[in-house]
Design a protein around this motif. Sequence first.
Motif, PDB file in Angstrom:
ATOM      1  N   HIS A  95      -2.605  -1.933  12.335  1.00  0.00           N
ATOM      2  CA  HIS A  95      -1.534  -0.982  12.501  1.00  0.00           C
ATOM      3  C   HIS A  95      -1.774   0.535  12.587  1.00  0.00           C
ATOM      4  N   ALA A  96      -2.912   1.006  12.386  1.00  0.00           N
ATOM      5  CA  ALA A  96      -3.303   2.439  12.460  1.00  0.00           C
ATOM      6  C   ALA A  96      -3.049   2.870  13.891  1.00  0.00           C
ATOM      7  N   ALA A  97      -2.504   4.216  13.774  1.00  0.00           N
ATOM      8  CA  ALA A  97      -2.425   4.688  15.155  1.00  0.00           C
ATOM      9  C   ALA A  97      -3.717   5.482  15.658  1.00  0.00           C
ATOM     10  N   PRO A  98      -3.867   5.666  16.877  1.00  0.00           N
ATOM     11  CA  PRO A  98      -5.150   6.433  17.265  1.00  0.00           C
ATOM     12  C   PRO A  98      -5.194   7.754  16.525  1.00  0.00           C
ATOM     13  N   GLU A  99      -4.403   8.496  16.303  1.00  0.00           N
ATOM     14  CA  GLU A  99      -4.231   9.785  15.498  1.00  0.00           C
ATOM     15  C   GLU A  99      -4.839   9.393  14.153  1.00  0.00           C
ATOM     16  N   GLU A 100      -4.425   8.422  13.594  1.00  0.00           N
ATOM     17  CA  GLU A 100      -4.730   8.216  12.212  1.00  0.00           C
ATOM     18  C   GLU A 100      -6.381   7.886  11.973  1.00  0.00           C
ATOM     19  N   ILE A 101      -6.672   6.946  13.058  1.00  0.00           N
ATOM     20  CA  ILE A 101      -8.072   6.638  12.934  1.00  0.00           C
ATOM     21  C   ILE A 101      -9.075   8.067  13.102  1.00  0.00           C
ATOM     22  N   LYS A 102      -8.348   8.916  14.090  1.00  0.00           N
ATOM     23  CA  LYS A 102      -9.190  10.168  14.294  1.00  0.00           C
ATOM     24  C   LYS A 102      -9.365  10.989  13.047  1.00  0.00           C
ATOM     25  N   VAL A 103      -7.996  11.008  11.982  1.00  0.00           N
ATOM     26  CA  VAL A 103      -8.035  11.773  11.104  1.00  0.00           C
ATOM     27  C   VAL A 103      -9.526  11.129  10.149  1.00  0.00           C
ATOM     28  N   THR A 130      -6.669   7.388   0.303  1.00  0.00           N
ATOM     29  CA  THR A 130      -5.368   7.551   0.548  1.00  0.00           C
ATOM     30  C   THR A 130      -4.802   7.282   1.958  1.00  0.00           C
ATOM     31  N   GLN A 131      -5.520   7.921   2.913  1.00  0.00           N
ATOM     32  CA  GLN A 131      -5.427   7.901   4.330  1.00  0.00           C
ATOM     33  C   GLN A 131      -5.582   6.608   4.920  1.00  0.00           C
ATOM     34  N   ILE A 132      -6.422   5.756   4.268  1.00  0.00           N
ATOM     35  CA  ILE A 132      -6.486   4.200   4.782  1.00  0.00           C
ATOM     36  C   ILE A 132      -5.247   3.461   4.174  1.00  0.00           C
ATOM     37  N   HIS A 133      -4.747   3.741   3.015  1.00  0.00           N
ATOM     38  CA  HIS A 133      -3.516   3.261   2.395  1.00  0.00           C
ATOM     39  C   HIS A 133      -2.537   3.367   3.261  1.00  0.00           C
ATOM     40  N   LEU A 134      -2.240   4.900   3.615  1.00  0.00           N
ATOM     41  CA  LEU A 134      -1.152   4.939   4.553  1.00  0.00           C
ATOM     42  C   LEU A 134      -1.359   4.462   5.919  1.00  0.00           C
ATOM     43  N   ALA A 135      -2.564   4.265   6.349  1.00  0.00           N
ATOM     44  CA  ALA A 135      -2.823   3.739   7.646  1.00  0.00           C
ATOM     45  C   ALA A 135      -2.300   2.072   7.728  1.00  0.00           C
ATOM     46  N   ALA A 179     -14.850   0.023  11.793  1.00  0.00           N
ATOM     47  CA  ALA A 179     -14.447  -1.458  11.814  1.00  0.00           C
ATOM     48  C   ALA A 179     -12.804  -1.341  12.021  1.00  0.00           C
ATOM     49  N   ILE A 180     -11.779  -0.535  11.358  1.00  0.00           N
ATOM     50  CA  ILE A 180     -10.770  -0.212  11.847  1.00  0.00           C
ATOM     51  C   ILE A 180     -10.271   0.414  13.292  1.00  0.00           C
ATOM     52  N   ALA A 181     -11.268   1.060  13.685  1.00  0.00           N
ATOM     53  CA  ALA A 181     -10.769   1.513  14.920  1.00  0.00           C
ATOM     54  C   ALA A 181     -11.211   0.522  16.223  1.00  0.00           C
ATOM     55  N   ASP A 182     -12.128  -0.363  15.624  1.00  0.00           N
ATOM     56  CA  ASP A 182     -12.603  -1.695  16.584  1.00  0.00           C
ATOM     57  C   ASP A 182     -11.353  -2.681  16.510  1.00  0.00           C
ATOM     58  N   GLY A 183     -10.396  -2.435  15.700  1.00  0.00           N
ATOM     59  CA  GLY A 183      -9.408  -3.439  15.216  1.00  0.00           C
ATOM     60  C   GLY A 183      -9.822  -4.760  14.843  1.00  0.00           C
ATOM     61  N   ASP A 184     -10.960  -4.473  13.967  1.00  0.00           N
ATOM     62  CA  ASP A 184     -11.630  -5.906  13.327  1.00  0.00           C
ATOM     63  C   ASP A 184     -11.279  -5.735  11.655  1.00  0.00           C
ATOM     64  N   GLY A 185     -10.019  -6.407  11.574  1.00  0.00           N
ATOM     65  CA  GLY A 185      -9.572  -6.382  10.335  1.00  0.00           C
ATOM     66  C   GLY A 185     -10.445  -6.930   9.128  1.00  0.00           C
ATOM     67  N   GLU A 186     -10.860  -8.174   9.365  1.00  0.00           N
ATOM     68  CA  GLU A 186     -11.829  -8.816   8.429  1.00  0.00           C
ATOM     69  C   GLU A 186     -13.104  -7.910   8.290  1.00  0.00           C
ATOM     70  N   ARG A 187     -13.735  -7.502   9.285  1.00  0.00           N
ATOM     71  CA  ARG A 187     -15.024  -6.800   8.945  1.00  0.00           C
ATOM     72  C   ARG A 187     -14.641  -5.300   8.341  1.00  0.00           C
ATOM     73  N   ALA A 188     -13.255  -4.708   8.540  1.00  0.00           N
ATOM     74  CA  ALA A 188     -12.977  -3.792   7.884  1.00  0.00           C
ATOM     75  C   ALA A 188     -12.656  -4.034   6.251  1.00  0.00           C
TER      76      ALA A 188
END
Length: 218
Positions: A95-103, A130-135, A179-188
């Motif tokens: 669900h994270a937006a590209p901007e959240e991942i950049k942060v 906390t940023q991961i929680h929000l993402a 892993a989050i940027a790659d969209g790989d939830g299990e790896r993250a």
Amino acid sequence: MEKTSQKDAYGLILEAIDVGTYRPGDRLVESELAERFGVSRTPIREALQRLETQSLLTRDGRSLIVASLDHDQIAELYIVRTELEALAAKLAAKHAAPEEIKVLFDMVEDDRALIDDPKALSRANRRFHTQIHLASHNRYLVQQLDLVHRSMALMATTSLAAEGRGELALEEHSRVVQAIADGDGERAAEELRAHLSVAFEVRLKEESERIMASGGRR
């Protein structure tokens, strides 16, 4: 106005515990808190009662002190934290937006300048998690993780103060974000679990060393 003061008093005391102004075992005196924060004693009293019901404060005779965690409580806390944070990382990958991942990437890079300052790095570490929680974009999960991280403030030291831990922790953060940027939830999720497993291991070693230094007394 009274409700606002109560909310402010609660937040002020909680923040003071979180940043280490008040540490486990410190006694909290109603009149002193009211003077420090410029709030009347009634909302201070209500805030202290709320913190006691949340087990962040405990009774020592008639006094309230900042609670401390024993070995079993720390282990239990890490179990819950690990699974909730792993879920947050997994959802963030979806669900994270590209901007959240950049942060998140920027946080990892910026925090490298804090490696030699464990206290500052600990605060930055809290912001990162906390940023991961929000993402994750799941309000109920964020609420539960907020409660868990409040309890983390009851640990007298940060695992990031251990020699070499700061640098390794940032590398672990980097793998979680990738892993989050790659969209790989299990790896993250697995990277987050591995990160907290190492942090828990460091705390166990520190506790063992403290016990040895005190002649085997807990």
